[in-house]
Design a protein around this motif. Structure first.
Motif, PDB file in Angstrom:
ATOM      1  N   SER A 175      11.943  -4.235  17.820  1.00  0.00           N
ATOM      2  CA  SER A 175      10.932  -5.267  18.059  1.00  0.00           C
ATOM      3  C   SER A 175       9.681  -5.008  17.232  1.00  0.00           C
ATOM      4  O   SER A 175       8.584  -4.793  17.764  1.00  0.00           O
ATOM      5  N   PRO A 176       9.797  -5.007  15.911  1.00  0.00           N
ATOM      6  CA  PRO A 176       8.673  -4.616  15.055  1.00  0.00           C
ATOM      7  C   PRO A 176       7.462  -5.533  15.179  1.00  0.00           C
ATOM      8  O   PRO A 176       7.605  -6.756  15.229  1.00  0.00           O
ATOM      9  N   VAL A 177       6.297  -4.925  15.240  1.00  0.00           N
ATOM     10  CA  VAL A 177       5.071  -5.716  15.240  1.00  0.00           C
ATOM     11  C   VAL A 177       4.845  -6.267  13.832  1.00  0.00           C
ATOM     12  O   VAL A 177       5.279  -5.696  12.833  1.00  0.00           O
ATOM     13  N   ASP A 178       4.151  -7.371  13.781  1.00  0.00           N
ATOM     14  CA  ASP A 178       3.821  -8.015  12.507  1.00  0.00           C
ATOM     15  C   ASP A 178       2.350  -8.385  12.564  1.00  0.00           C
ATOM     16  O   ASP A 178       1.866  -8.899  13.581  1.00  0.00           O
ATOM     17  N   CYS A 179       1.618  -8.106  11.484  1.00  0.00           N
ATOM     18  CA  CYS A 179       0.180  -8.358  11.487  1.00  0.00           C
ATOM     19  C   CYS A 179      -0.306  -9.130  10.269  1.00  0.00           C
ATOM     20  O   CYS A 179      -1.259  -9.905  10.361  1.00  0.00           O
ATOM     21  N   LEU A 180       0.325  -8.883   9.116  1.00  0.00           N
ATOM     22  CA  LEU A 180      -0.093  -9.527   7.878  1.00  0.00           C
ATOM     23  C   LEU A 180       1.133  -9.883   7.040  1.00  0.00           C
ATOM     24  O   LEU A 180       2.170  -9.226   7.144  1.00  0.00           O
ATOM     25  N   SER A 181       0.988 -10.888   6.187  1.00  0.00           N
ATOM     26  CA  SER A 181       2.033 -11.176   5.207  1.00  0.00           C
ATOM     27  C   SER A 181       2.057 -10.052   4.181  1.00  0.00           C
ATOM     28  O   SER A 181       1.109  -9.268   4.061  1.00  0.00           O
ATOM     29  N   ASP A 182       3.145  -9.967   3.413  1.00  0.00           N
ATOM     30  CA  ASP A 182       3.224  -8.945   2.374  1.00  0.00           C
ATOM     31  C   ASP A 182       2.089  -9.084   1.368  1.00  0.00           C
ATOM     32  O   ASP A 182       1.505  -8.086   0.931  1.00  0.00           O
ATOM     33  N   ALA A 183       1.763 -10.314   1.003  1.00  0.00           N
ATOM     34  CA  ALA A 183       0.690 -10.535   0.035  1.00  0.00           C
ATOM     35  C   ALA A 183      -0.653 -10.059   0.604  1.00  0.00           C
ATOM     36  O   ALA A 183      -1.459  -9.435  -0.099  1.00  0.00           O
ATOM     37  N   ASP A 184      -0.885 -10.360   1.872  1.00  0.00           N
ATOM     38  CA  ASP A 184      -2.129  -9.925   2.494  1.00  0.00           C
ATOM     39  C   ASP A 184      -2.169  -8.412   2.657  1.00  0.00           C
ATOM     40  O   ASP A 184      -3.224  -7.789   2.508  1.00  0.00           O
ATOM     41  N   LEU A 185      -1.008  -7.809   2.952  1.00  0.00           N
ATOM     42  CA  LEU A 185      -0.974  -6.354   3.087  1.00  0.00           C
ATOM     43  C   LEU A 185      -1.244  -5.694   1.733  1.00  0.00           C
ATOM     44  O   LEU A 185      -1.929  -4.661   1.663  1.00  0.00           O
ATOM     45  N   ASP A 186      -0.745  -6.280   0.659  1.00  0.00           N
ATOM     46  CA  ASP A 186      -1.077  -5.781  -0.672  1.00  0.00           C
ATOM     47  C   ASP A 186      -2.589  -5.801  -0.898  1.00  0.00           C
ATOM     48  O   ASP A 186      -3.181  -4.829  -1.385  1.00  0.00           O
ATOM     49  N   ALA A 187      -3.203  -6.914  -0.554  1.00  0.00           N
ATOM     50  CA  ALA A 187      -4.647  -7.044  -0.762  1.00  0.00           C
ATOM     51  C   ALA A 187      -5.418  -6.070   0.129  1.00  0.00           C
ATOM     52  O   ALA A 187      -6.415  -5.472  -0.297  1.00  0.00           O
ATOM     53  N   TYR A 188      -4.954  -5.925   1.332  1.00  0.00           N
ATOM     54  CA  TYR A 188      -5.575  -5.007   2.297  1.00  0.00           C
ATOM     55  C   TYR A 188      -5.581  -3.578   1.772  1.00  0.00           C
ATOM     56  O   TYR A 188      -6.599  -2.879   1.804  1.00  0.00           O
ATOM     57  N   LEU A 189      -4.455  -3.125   1.238  1.00  0.00           N
ATOM     58  CA  LEU A 189      -4.344  -1.755   0.758  1.00  0.00           C
ATOM     59  C   LEU A 189      -5.037  -1.545  -0.580  1.00  0.00           C
ATOM     60  O   LEU A 189      -5.332  -0.403  -0.945  1.00  0.00           O
ATOM     61  N   ALA A 190      -5.286  -2.626  -1.300  1.00  0.00           N
ATOM     62  CA  ALA A 190      -5.926  -2.505  -2.606  1.00  0.00           C
ATOM     63  C   ALA A 190      -7.448  -2.432  -2.507  1.00  0.00           C
ATOM     64  O   ALA A 190      -8.115  -2.089  -3.478  1.00  0.00           O
ATOM     65  N   GLN A 191      -8.000  -2.735  -1.342  1.00  0.00           N
ATOM     66  CA  GLN A 191      -9.449  -2.749  -1.190  1.00  0.00           C
ATOM     67  C   GLN A 191     -10.056  -1.369  -1.381  1.00  0.00           C
ATOM     68  O   GLN A 191      -9.403  -0.344  -1.207  1.00  0.00           O
ATOM     69  N   GLY A 349      -8.252   1.585  -4.241  1.00  0.00           N
ATOM     70  CA  GLY A 349      -7.505   1.813  -3.011  1.00  0.00           C
ATOM     71  C   GLY A 349      -6.130   2.394  -3.292  1.00  0.00           C
ATOM     72  O   GLY A 349      -5.714   3.382  -2.683  1.00  0.00           O
ATOM     73  N   ARG A 350      -5.404   1.793  -4.243  1.00  0.00           N
ATOM     74  CA  ARG A 350      -4.083   2.308  -4.592  1.00  0.00           C
ATOM     75  C   ARG A 350      -4.182   3.682  -5.250  1.00  0.00           C
ATOM     76  O   ARG A 350      -3.319   4.540  -5.036  1.00  0.00           O
ATOM     77  N   ALA A 351      -5.223   3.906  -6.040  1.00  0.00           N
ATOM     78  CA  ALA A 351      -5.396   5.220  -6.662  1.00  0.00           C
ATOM     79  C   ALA A 351      -5.605   6.296  -5.604  1.00  0.00           C
ATOM     80  O   ALA A 351      -5.057   7.405  -5.716  1.00  0.00           O
ATOM     81  N   PHE A 352      -6.370   5.997  -4.581  1.00  0.00           N
ATOM     82  CA  PHE A 352      -6.597   6.950  -3.497  1.00  0.00           C
ATOM     83  C   PHE A 352      -5.282   7.352  -2.853  1.00  0.00           C
ATOM     84  O   PHE A 352      -4.979   8.543  -2.687  1.00  0.00           O
ATOM     85  N   TYR A 353      -4.454   6.371  -2.491  1.00  0.00           N
ATOM     86  CA  TYR A 353      -3.173   6.687  -1.859  1.00  0.00           C
ATOM     87  C   TYR A 353      -2.236   7.405  -2.816  1.00  0.00           C
ATOM     88  O   TYR A 353      -1.463   8.271  -2.410  1.00  0.00           O
ATOM     89  N   GLY A 354      -2.292   7.046  -4.093  1.00  0.00           N
ATOM     90  CA  GLY A 354      -1.455   7.731  -5.066  1.00  0.00           C
ATOM     91  C   GLY A 354      -1.809   9.202  -5.208  1.00  0.00           C
ATOM     92  O   GLY A 354      -0.933  10.041  -5.443  1.00  0.00           O
ATOM     93  N   ILE A 355      -3.078   9.527  -5.040  1.00  0.00           N
ATOM     94  CA  ILE A 355      -3.511  10.923  -5.144  1.00  0.00           C
ATOM     95  C   ILE A 355      -3.159  11.711  -3.893  1.00  0.00           C
ATOM     96  O   ILE A 355      -2.663  12.842  -3.973  1.00  0.00           O
ATOM     97  N   VAL A 356      -3.378  11.147  -2.719  1.00  0.00           N
ATOM     98  CA  VAL A 356      -3.170  11.937  -1.500  1.00  0.00           C
ATOM     99  C   VAL A 356      -1.696  12.089  -1.141  1.00  0.00           C
ATOM    100  O   VAL A 356      -1.315  13.064  -0.485  1.00  0.00           O
ATOM    101  N   THR A 357      -0.842  11.162  -1.584  1.00  0.00           N
ATOM    102  CA  THR A 357       0.560  11.227  -1.188  1.00  0.00           C
ATOM    103  C   THR A 357       1.234  12.540  -1.575  1.00  0.00           C
ATOM    104  O   THR A 357       1.856  13.191  -0.725  1.00  0.00           O
ATOM    105  N   PRO A 358       1.140  13.023  -2.833  1.00  0.00           N
ATOM    106  CA  PRO A 358       1.809  14.281  -3.165  1.00  0.00           C
ATOM    107  C   PRO A 358       1.175  15.507  -2.511  1.00  0.00           C
ATOM    108  O   PRO A 358       1.782  16.582  -2.524  1.00  0.00           O
TER     109      PRO A 358
END
Length: 536
Positions: A175-191, A349-358
């Motif tokens: 029963s997965p929750v849903d909050c944003l469209s994929d496009a909106d989630l992209d924008a959200y994470l890019a901020q 935003g994406r650069a931050f996640y790219g750095i912390v992931t490894p």
């Protein structure tokens, strides 16, 4: 903790090993090949239905497990759930899949129900029982984790146990929750994760509100019933359906909070529990932020120090201070002007996640080095791939709802939030422990500002009095769940036993330390309790 820019979560496995192998190969071949952000091992098929809408009433064809002591419910009204049988079916790669029926609301068990997705990897040797596993998050699908058992667990556990993963309610196929469209989630994470202009701060606040409102509007009743307490109650129904008198469990990162909550609710049902990369459930919102900010700063400094000390000409500079400043300058540059990053530009935003992931796994520091070298030259593709891997995003979109589930579970468990206007006063304390990431974690304090739902049952104080020994593993330079959190949880648990790993990366088991691995496996397989305070 979550936020408009969700800071690094408390999870065991950022991304399957195969993903880093492919990303590393791209560093060599010049990105001639596309890569899936997450390889989930194929379609789970019959694991669960696609709809998040609850059904009504338990299944009529549930058959009791013969041993009444196993299926005895804590409340007679839950008897139909505790007596159900699991219909395991072959799904893919030799795995077995089933669904578990549980009440949407444990305070109204005769009402709507939801299905919890399960995946089992049968024991390959002399079976002693079922080992339930959870990879953390919150929001990571446990079925995916179980499907990766050959990579994330070692042979002694694979031989002795059926490895059983479940998608906690609201995640994956449960029963997965849903909050944003994929496009909106992209924008959200890019901020920008640490807005430095009034306009960026306003945009950040707008996304905070929009995320919370979206969960409520798109998920219906499910969003109000994804708490850790409810997931822990599902685990006891699962224990009974598996025919186990007690629960054997290996939980990592947020999975330690889930396991500790189970132990508090059902101490008499605790079997052999291992909690790896522990979360301290007593911390305030700001204490969590300070702990994680400091943890990732420590990990980043260790990464830079390794480059400076182990290479004759470190591309980051001649000292740790120079290396840290080079990374900070790069983030500022990308904030001012994003660079090409594959199918989407590499924002800050994406650069931050790219750095912390490894930083979660020391073995992948070399991937971070390759990604940064390319990004410094204006090519952000690898950092973008790492950011997508963190978010479980593939070329065709998001592989699961882990981002949305993380937000919903975190905010339902703990809806505390700080107003954006108060953030400047919080920044100095966080920058003191993390000059690189402090502002990101400061802004994360506004995370649940758009959340309006309340949990049906409050989180209990964790003591688990009367439970069997519970092994807590802490790693000294763990970025996501600082070592101090493990020592605190072990102290809070009435039967807590602390095992310490001196090392880098998130969690301790199967991280290259034989002492930790042997202690965990001796306990889970043979019941041999390690010495409290064991240092590895």
């Amino acid at each position: 903790m979550s936020s408009t820019q969700v800071p690094p979560r408390q999870r065991r496995w950022v991304v399957p090993v195969v993903v880093f192998a492919v990303i590393a190969a791209l560093l060599v071949v010049g990105f001639a090949v596309a890569v899936r952000a997450v390889d989930r091992g194929g379609d789970l098929g019959p694991v669960a239905g696609e709809s998040s809408a609850p059904s009504t009433g338990p299944s009529d064809d549930a058959t009791p497990t013969p041993d009444a002591s196993v299926t005895e419910p804590p409340d007679p009204a839950l008897a139909p759930f505790y007596s159900q049988s699991l219909d395991w079916e072959s799904c893919e790669s030799g795995y077995e899949c089933a669904t578990l029926e549980v009440p949407l609301d444990y305070s109204a068990p005769a009402g709507d129900t939801i299905d919890v997705a399960l995946l089992r990897v049968p024991a390959s040797g002399d079976r002693i029982g079922s080992l339930v596993v959870n990879p953390g998050g919150p929001g990571a699908p446990g079925t995916d984790y179980a499907a990766q058992a050959e990579s994330v667990l070692r042979r002694p556990l694979l031989d002795a146990y059926d490895i059983v993963g479940f998608d906690p309610r609201g995640t994956g196929d449960s029963s997965p929750v849903d909050c944003l469209s994929d496009a909106d989630l992209d924008a959200y994470l890019a901020q920008d994760p640490d807005p430095d202009t009034p306009a960026e701060a306003d945009t950040y606040a707008e996304w905070t509100d929009r995320f919370g409102e979206g969960c409520d509007e798109l998920s219906g009743e499910v969003a109000g019933h994804v708490s850790t307490v409810e997931a822990a109650r599902d685990m006891d129904v699962l224990r009974a359906a598996l025919g186990e008198e007690s629960l054997d469990y290996l939980g990592a990162s947020y999975g330690t909070k889930l396991g500790a909550t189970y132990a508090e609710l059902y101490p008499e049902r605790v079997g052999r529990l291992v909690l790896d990369g522990a979360v301290d459930p007593t911390l305030t919102l700001e204490q969590y932020a300070v702990g994680q900010a400091g943890g990732f700063q420590t990990a980043l400094e260790a990464y830079v120090a390794n480059c400076v000390e182990e290479t004759s000409d470190c591309f980051l500079g001649d000292s740790v201070e120079e290396g840290l400043q080079r990374i900070r300058d790069f983030l500022d540059e990308v904030d001012a002007q994003p660079i090409p990053g594959g199918d989407r530009e590499l924002t800050v935003g994406r650069a931050f996640y790219g750095i912390v992931t490894p930083l979660y796994v020391r073995d992948y520091w070399y991937v971070l080095s390759g990604a940064l070298k390319q990004a410094f030259d204006g090519n952000g593709m690898t950092l973008g791939l790492l950011a997508d891997a963190y978010a479980s995003r593939g070329p065709g979109g998001y592989e699961n709802n882990s981002q949305e589930a993380f937000y919903a579970i975190s905010c339902l468990d703990d809806p505390r939030s700080i107003e954006p206007a108060e953030i400047p006063d919080r920044v100095p304390a966080l920058e003191e422990v993390s000059p690189t990431f402090g502002r990101v974690f400061a802004w994360a304090l506004t995370n649940c500002g758009g959340w309006d739902l309340e949990a049906v049952e409050p989180a209990p104080e964790i003591k688990a009095e009367g439970a069997a020994p519970i092994v807590v593993v802490g790693t000294t330079r763990d970025p996501a769940t600082p070592y101090e959190w493990a020592t605190a949880l072990a102290d809070q648990l009435d039967s807590g036993v602390l095992v310490s790993r001196d090392g880098d990366g998130h969690t301790g088991y199967n991280s290259g330390n034989d002492c930790v691995d042997e202690a965990v496996e001796a306990y889970l397989v043979d019941g041999t309790v390690p010495d409290d305070g064991l240092e590895c």
